[in-house]
Design an enzyme around this catalytic site. Structure first.
Site, PDB file in Angstrom:
ATOM      1  CB  CYS A 110     -10.578 -10.170  20.110  1.00  0.00           C
ATOM      2  SG  CYS A 110     -11.654  -9.402  21.336  1.00  0.00           S
ATOM      3  CB  CYS A 160      -1.482  -1.743   7.930  1.00  0.00           C
ATOM      4  SG  CYS A 160      -2.879  -2.436   7.033  1.00  0.00           S
ATOM      5  CB  CYS A 220      -0.909  -0.002   1.226  1.00  0.00           C
ATOM      6  SG  CYS A 220      -1.980   1.449   1.336  1.00  0.00           S
ATOM      7  CG  ASP A 252     -16.078 -15.273  20.110  1.00  0.00           C
ATOM      8  OD1 ASP A 252     -15.000 -14.684  20.294  1.00  0.00           O
ATOM      9  OD2 ASP A 252     -16.732 -15.199  19.052  1.00  0.00           O
ATOM     10  CD  GLN A 299     -14.607 -13.058  14.484  1.00  0.00           C
ATOM     11  OE1 GLN A 299     -13.906 -12.072  14.320  1.00  0.00           O
ATOM     12  NE2 GLN A 299     -14.589 -13.756  15.595  1.00  0.00           N
TER      13      GLN A 299
END
Length: 458
Positions: free
Chosen positions: A406, A82, A69, A378, A275
């Protein structure tokens, strides 16, 4: 700031920064990789550590790759979505595995008996959910649509994004032009992306415009024309998530998330949690069920079940499943999905605040099912402390628990509660690369209580 310091990068921290030492301090270096020698510029100096960025790499790592990118990097205005595009995909997974193991040891004083093979998949075009910020910035030529700049609340000047599906990435510039032409452009702070299944005709893309002011008829016409021209759906959300609605009447409301291996289709609304990485999610569900290993006669409880992502596949293999979730709309949609998938007789959903789960709640579940053989958890980033404390204290423990996390820190905390307060063992743990090129660590763990007294076992 000093820019003449040269350091040796020893490791990578969970946020993707190189870790070095200089003058007795730990230095976290953006843009540097383990094994590299870099000249750095200090960004912030504290008593015990510094943050810095690499301004010149004097010796490169063999794991360094060229970012795909053009908006990734350390330059002014770089996108902060990112943090690891300069690191090879396999090395990213290894770093996340190390982050999980470090959290389990340093927070929970636990080491898993077995390290699970990482779950990995597509590294580009994978992001089927995203929240894009919108700002009208006159000095930059108009409207910006994208993620925030690195270490900033400003919106990055983005014209493409390779982690988004290609069709969505190609819409970033047209979206800027659309919003710039609206009378309400200054009252439109956010666009939420949701991608769902459309059978053999490809993905269905919905863009939800968070809009704080009533659009004019002309605005509505422009939005509807954009949707037709680009074969996407545009929704408006004037207030909370429940107010989101299609701009065009007659548009189908529910999207679909498919789990074909289990013969399950989950309807969901664009503002529901699902998700972000659909292909990885399919593998994750397969892995979770394989580790839990339900038998046909088993009774299972799925905590923090959401739309039933794990609950309905479990119901295909177990005798009875109860899914528990704190959101009433999700419980309603999960119940409808169970009926639509022909599983209404084997699964039911309940609304409950699981952050205040008590031994009395557990006893009620055991009484309802007669016995709870297996548990799946979860939870969100906050973890499942109350559930862990209750399971650690009960003498009616399930045979096994699989914990999808997570946040490695709360997984480590909750696993430690089960181990030190209840004698449970951490049988296995591993990572899922749900968010490639970011520092986000998704993981899965298998925990089992002491053998004696577990549902009558010895």
């Amino acid at each position: 700031m000093a820019s003449d310091v040269v350091v040796e990068i020893e490791s990578l921290d969970p946020e993707g920064r190189g870790v070095a030492h200089n003058g007795g301090k730990v230095v976290f270096v953006e843009g540097a990789l383990p094994g590299e020698r870099a000249r750095i510029e200090t960004l912030r100096a504290k008593a015990k550590y510094e943050t810095a960025r690499a301004i010149e790499v004097l010796r490169s790592s063999s794991q360094r790759v060229t970012p795909l990118c053009p908006h990734f990097g350390l330059h002014a205005g770089a996108c902060g979505g990112c943090s690891m595009q300069h690191l090879g995909a396999a090395a990213q997974v290894a770093i996340k595995q190390r982050a999980l193991e470090d959290a389990l040891w340093h927070i929970g004083r636990l080491r898993p008996e077995r390290i699970l093979r990482p779950i990995a998949g597509p590294t580009w075009g994978y992001r089927h959910r995203a929240r894009l910020s919108v700002r009208h910035v006159a000095k930059k030529g108009g409207v910006l649509v994208g993620f925030h700049e690195r270490r900033s609340s400003y919106v990055a000047d983005m014209r493409e994004c390779p982690v988004l599906p290609p069709r969505v990435s190609a819409l970033l510039v047209p979206l800027r032009e659309l919003i710039g032409a609206l009378s309400v452009r200054s009252a439109l702070p956010q666009i939420e992306l949701a991608v769902g299944r459309r059978g053999a005709n490809g993905d269905r893309i919905v863009l939800v415009l968070r809009i704080l002011q009533q659009p004019t008829p002309e605005d509505r016409q422009r939005i509807a024309a954009f949707a037709r021209a680009h074969a996407v759906e545009l929704w408006l959300q004037p207030k909370g998530p429940e107010t989101a609605h299609p701009i065009s009447e007659g548009t189908s409301t529910a999207l679909e998330l498919a789990l074909p291996e289990h013969g399950v289709v989950l309807p969901f609304l664009p503002t529901d949690f699902t998700q972000v990485n659909h292909q990885i999610n399919e593998v994750l569900v397969r892995r979770a069920l394989g580790l839990l290993a339900p038998r046909r006669a088993d009774r299972v409880v799925d905590f923090f079940c959401g739309l039933g992502n794990f609950t309905l596949p479990l119901a295909r293999r177990a005798a009875s499943v109860i899914g528990i979730e704190g959101s009433a709309p999700l419980v309603e949609r999960a119940t409808q999905a169970a009926s639509a998938n022909g599983l209404g007789a084997r699964v039911r959903f309940e609304r409950r605040n699981l952050f205040e789960f008590t031994p009395t709640d557990w006893e009620r579940l055991v009484a309802t099912l007669h016995v709870v053989d297996l548990v799946l958890l979860d939870p969100p980033r906050e973890g499942a402390m109350s559930v862990a404390q209750t399971l650690a204290a009960t003498k009616q423990a399930p045979r096994r628990a699989v914990y999808v996390s997570c946040n490695p820190a709360t997984l480590a905390r909750d696993s430690a509660i089960l181990h030190y307060e209840g004698g449970w063992s951490l049988r296995a743990a591993g990572v899922i690369n749900m968010f490639p090129h970011t520092s986000h660590v998704e993981s899965i763990a298998v925990l089992e209580p002491p053998r004696t007294g577990v549902n009558g076992a010895s």
